[in-house]
Design a protein around this motif. Structure first.
Motif, PDB file in Angstrom:
ATOM      1  N   THR A  48      -0.724   5.676   2.464  1.00  0.00           N
ATOM      2  CA  THR A  48      -2.032   5.217   1.515  1.00  0.00           C
ATOM      3  C   THR A  48      -2.454   6.746   0.980  1.00  0.00           C
ATOM      4  O   THR A  48      -3.184   6.643   0.264  1.00  0.00           O
ATOM      5  CB  THR A  48      -3.209   5.110   2.802  1.00  0.00           C
ATOM      6  N   GLY A  60       1.394   2.073   4.301  1.00  0.00           N
ATOM      7  CA  GLY A  60      -0.156   1.656   3.387  1.00  0.00           C
ATOM      8  C   GLY A  60      -0.664   0.747   4.215  1.00  0.00           C
ATOM      9  O   GLY A  60      -2.064   0.696   3.488  1.00  0.00           O
ATOM     10  N   PRO A 117      -4.088   1.456  -1.500  1.00  0.00           N
ATOM     11  CA  PRO A 117      -5.479   2.091  -0.683  1.00  0.00           C
ATOM     12  C   PRO A 117      -6.135   2.590  -1.866  1.00  0.00           C
ATOM     13  O   PRO A 117      -6.656   3.395  -0.740  1.00  0.00           O
ATOM     14  CB  PRO A 117      -4.228   1.822   0.255  1.00  0.00           C
TER      15      PRO A 117
END
Length: 354
Positions: free
Chosen positions: A61, A326, A299
């Protein structure tokens, strides 16, 4: 004499180090491997199994361009046998401080444990000239090559060879791991049925040469072209071939090329440059033409721009990971593509893809 020794080039210093096979292996006999990015760590884990101890620095992320070089990472790198880097200057802002701070000559550039996983990749979007006016351009080309799953075969070979050099006694294990990974990869990309009929290596070669379509349409088995046996990610994505999308950044180039999707615009006016109000207005006018159904974002970027575009145009925005982790569903490299292809099909309203 002392002054000259202190000024020896780093490459000569590294060459003088003892690099006996397995010299840096952990006491328990496992190769200590640090990967800069989750995709690399996932592939290494799948190949090495319980023979490797894998630690990944960035998380799925997180924007891999901007990672905080924490001292805790230096501690891991100090004892690492191998460092896997994405290369193409993706990690240029944070890997050098980490490797220098770790004081582990094995993993410095030029050292036996520094593994650039971009070796052998057919890189796209290499700029003909460099200018800050063009944004954050990567001088060696687009670094997001693992979003074409077939590039993972090349990366798997690079990682397996590095593991064999670090731990030659387990070389057969790593070679078996590489072969199992590649077999699973071919079946995931093309489908088990087509791989059984044509061979995964043959299909991968045709895909790399850009002749897969001609091969599938021109090769007949049982009175029907091979294309009718196409499954896997390529098979299920066939309904989206030629469909236009907008992406936030130039990170889906390899994916779009492999799966036949057209990226027609970017939310960023230039790489790394946040969109201005005028750019968003121009992009909204483009989207109102009605041919684009989906905007793909990531993200870790600001969502104000894409939310605004969705509100103005009604075009759907979906957030897709580009790295393992992610999204919760993207738990390894294979599930990353399961998830991404599934989300794209859902966004386009395709429910009966093969």
């Amino acid at each position: 004499m002392t002054t000259r020794r202190c000024r020896l080039p780093a490459a000569l210093f590294l060459a003088a180090l003892p690099i006996a096979p397995g010299a840096g292996l952990a006491a328990q006999g496992r190769v200590r491997l640090v990967a800069t990015l989750p995709n690399l760590g996932s592939i290494a884990s799948l190949i090495g199994g319980d023979r490797v101890e894998v630690m990944t620095i960035a998380v799925g992320t997180q924007d891999a361009h901007f990672v905080d070089p924490k001292p805790s990472y230096m501690v891991r790198l100090k004892n690492a046998d191998l460092l896997l880097v994405n290369g193409l200057d993706l990690e240029i802002g944070w890997v050098p401080p980490l490797t220098q701070g770790a004081r582990n000559p094995r993993i410095l550039p030029g050292g036996p444990g520094h593994i650039d996983c971009s070796a052998g990749i057919g890189v796209v979007e290499i700029p003909s000239s460099l200018s800050r006016a063009e944004g954050d351009v990567h001088p060696y080309g687009n670094p997001h090559y693992l979003l074409d799953p077939l590039n993972a075969e090349t990366v798997a070979g690079t990682i397996a060879e590095a593991l064999k050099r670090a731990d030659p006694g387990s070389a057969p294990v790593y070679e078996d791991g590489r072969k199992a990974f590649v077999k699973r990869l071919h079946e995931a990309v093309f489908g088990t049925e087509l791989v059984d009929l044509a061979g995964g290596s043959k299909l991968a070669r045709e895909a790399a040469a850009g002749t897969l379509d001609a091969f599938l349409d021109g090769t007949m088995i049982g009175g029907a072209p091979l294309r009718v046996h196409l499954g896997g990610w390529l098979g299920r994505m066939q309904p989206l071939r030629g469909r236009p999308i907008v992406t936030y950044h130039k990170d889906y180039s390899y994916f779009a090329s492999r799966f036949g999707i057209r990226v027609v615009e970017y939310v960023e006016p230039k790489p790394g440059i946040q969109p201005s109000a005028k750019h968003l207005d121009d992009l909204a006018a483009r989207l109102k033409q009605g041919d684009v159904q989906v905007i793909v974002t990531r993200p870790f970027v600001e969502h104000r721009s894409t939310d605004s575009l969705a509100a103005k145009t009604g075009v759907q925005v979906i957030t897709l990971p580009i790295e393992v982790g992610g999204a919760p569903e993207a738990a390894d490299y294979f599930r990353l593509f399961d998830y991404v292809t599934g989300q794209l099909l859902k966004a386009f309203g395709v429910t009966a893809a093969r």
